[in-house]
Design an enzyme around this catalytic site. Structure first.
Site, PDB file in Angstrom:
ATOM      1  N   GLN A 179       3.587  10.136   0.929  1.00 20.14           N
ATOM      2  CA  GLN A 179       4.894   9.238   1.247  1.00 20.14           C
ATOM      3  C   GLN A 179       5.738   9.482  -0.067  1.00 20.14           C
ATOM      4  O   GLN A 179       6.829   9.032  -0.009  1.00 20.14           O
ATOM      5  CB  GLN A 179       4.443   7.753   1.160  1.00 20.14           C
ATOM      6  CG  GLN A 179       3.799   7.425   2.332  1.00 20.14           C
ATOM      7  CD  GLN A 179       3.497   5.944   2.434  1.00 20.14           C
ATOM      8  OE1 GLN A 179       2.607   5.174   2.092  1.00 20.14           O
ATOM      9  NE2 GLN A 179       4.502   5.155   3.376  1.00 20.14           N
ATOM     10  N   GLY A 190       0.979  -1.099   0.059  1.00 15.84           N
ATOM     11  CA  GLY A 190      -0.033  -0.063  -0.087  1.00 15.84           C
ATOM     12  C   GLY A 190       0.904   1.167  -0.040  1.00 15.84           C
ATOM     13  O   GLY A 190       2.070   1.263   0.535  1.00 15.84           O
ATOM     14  N   HIS A 204      -4.527   1.858   6.892  1.00 14.32           N
ATOM     15  CA  HIS A 204      -2.999   2.476   7.216  1.00 14.32           C
ATOM     16  C   HIS A 204      -3.131   3.689   6.219  1.00 14.32           C
ATOM     17  O   HIS A 204      -2.447   4.644   6.586  1.00 14.32           O
ATOM     18  CB  HIS A 204      -2.203   1.385   7.102  1.00 14.32           C
ATOM     19  CG  HIS A 204      -0.778   1.784   6.896  1.00 14.32           C
ATOM     20  ND1 HIS A 204       0.060   1.166   7.914  1.00 14.32           N
ATOM     21  CD2 HIS A 204       0.020   2.551   6.304  1.00 14.32           C
ATOM     22  CE1 HIS A 204       1.356   1.535   7.798  1.00 14.32           C
ATOM     23  NE2 HIS A 204       1.318   2.653   6.792  1.00 14.32           N
ATOM     24  N   GLU A 205      -3.440   3.275   4.923  1.00 12.28           N
ATOM     25  CA  GLU A 205      -3.224   4.286   3.895  1.00 12.28           C
ATOM     26  C   GLU A 205      -4.031   5.563   4.233  1.00 12.28           C
ATOM     27  O   GLU A 205      -3.684   6.661   3.976  1.00 12.28           O
ATOM     28  CB  GLU A 205      -3.404   4.016   2.613  1.00 12.28           C
ATOM     29  CG  GLU A 205      -2.455   2.523   2.373  1.00 12.28           C
ATOM     30  CD  GLU A 205      -1.074   2.725   2.641  1.00 12.28           C
ATOM     31  OE1 GLU A 205      -0.496   3.912   2.498  1.00 12.28           O
ATOM     32  OE2 GLU A 205      -0.581   1.778   2.808  1.00 12.28           O
ATOM     33  N   HIS A 228      -2.441   7.997   6.570  1.00 11.82           N
ATOM     34  CA  HIS A 228      -1.498   8.791   6.296  1.00 11.82           C
ATOM     35  C   HIS A 228      -1.979   9.950   5.758  1.00 11.82           C
ATOM     36  O   HIS A 228      -1.180  11.040   5.806  1.00 11.82           O
ATOM     37  CB  HIS A 228      -0.603   8.083   4.978  1.00 11.82           C
ATOM     38  CG  HIS A 228       0.489   7.011   5.267  1.00 11.82           C
ATOM     39  ND1 HIS A 228       1.604   7.513   5.855  1.00 11.82           N
ATOM     40  CD2 HIS A 228       0.524   5.890   5.115  1.00 11.82           C
ATOM     41  CE1 HIS A 228       2.489   6.705   5.912  1.00 11.82           C
ATOM     42  NE2 HIS A 228       1.838   5.589   5.666  1.00 11.82           N
ATOM     43  N   CYS A 248       5.731   0.059   7.499  1.00 12.70           N
ATOM     44  CA  CYS A 248       5.498   1.255   6.514  1.00 12.70           C
ATOM     45  C   CYS A 248       6.654   1.666   5.845  1.00 12.70           C
ATOM     46  O   CYS A 248       7.900   1.766   6.385  1.00 12.70           O
ATOM     47  CB  CYS A 248       5.190   2.352   7.474  1.00 12.70           C
ATOM     48  SG  CYS A 248       4.836   3.884   6.484  1.00 12.70           S
ATOM     49  N   LEU A 249       6.536   1.915   4.473  1.00 13.72           N
ATOM     50  CA  LEU A 249       7.766   2.174   3.656  1.00 13.72           C
ATOM     51  C   LEU A 249       8.453   3.400   4.251  1.00 13.72           C
ATOM     52  O   LEU A 249       9.769   3.746   3.946  1.00 13.72           O
ATOM     53  CB  LEU A 249       7.246   2.038   2.341  1.00 13.72           C
ATOM     54  CG  LEU A 249       6.955   0.921   1.339  1.00 13.72           C
ATOM     55  CD1 LEU A 249       6.542   1.166   0.038  1.00 13.72           C
ATOM     56  CD2 LEU A 249       8.042   0.014   1.507  1.00 13.72           C
TER      57      LEU A 249
HETATM   58 ZN    ZN Z   1       2.719   3.888   5.823  1.00 14.54          ZN
END
Ligand code: ZN
Length: 157
Positions: A51, A46, A130-131, A134, A88-89
């Site tokens: 990000q 995701g 989660h997204e 963000h 998380c990236l």
């Molecule tokens: Zn994330």
């Protein structure tokens, strides 16, 4: 497609509330594709626009069953609870166990500009939540308890 740069914690853009997308134009379509390419490149499931440095309400997710691309996503119904570790990236090397609703109904606008509603459960519901976090500047570290934060501090020394 272009490989985008992933913003890493504590980059300020990750803490901003993103603005709504007014219209799906070629620019948004390209961003969706570039985000997908970038997410796959880094092995994520995701990704949210902030990000990659764009403060707009756009998210993608892909668990191998076709990519979900959503603008202005809104979670309109939740059901049940589930606990799982998330990464998380934008925050490499940290995993946080987070309790979230197990099942959701999410609304938004797809890459064609059409309004859609999706029902999701288990892992995909978790990724979408989660997204969406963000887009409001919320990160997995915010869910961590004091003990966990203390352990990260020790690890950094
Ligand atoms: Zn994330």
């Amino acid at each position: 497609m272009e490989l985008l740069d992933i913003k890493k914690y504590p980059a300020k853009i990750l803490r901003k509330r993103c603005s709504p997308v007014e219209e799906i134009t070629e620019k948004e379509k390209r961003l969706f594709e570039d985000m997908l390419f970038t997410m796959r490149h880094f092995g994520g499931i995701g990704l949210a626009a902030p990000q990659v440095g764009v403060s707009k309400r756009l998210i993608i997710a892909d668990m191998g069953e076709g990519a979900i691309k959503l603008a202005n996503p809104e979670i309109v119904e939740i059901k049940g609870t589930d606990k799982m570790e998330e990464g998380c990236l934008s925050i490499p090397d940290i995993k946080v166990e987070i309790e979230r609703p197990y099942e959701i109904i999410i609304r938004g606008v797809d890459a064609k500009g059409d309004s859609i509603e999706l029902k999701a459960e288990a892992l995909i519901a978790r990724v979408l939540q989660h997204e969406v976090d963000h887009l409001d500047g919320k990160l997995i570290v915010d869910y961590a308890g004091l003990l966990e934060r203390f352990k990260w501090k020790l690890r950094k020394k």
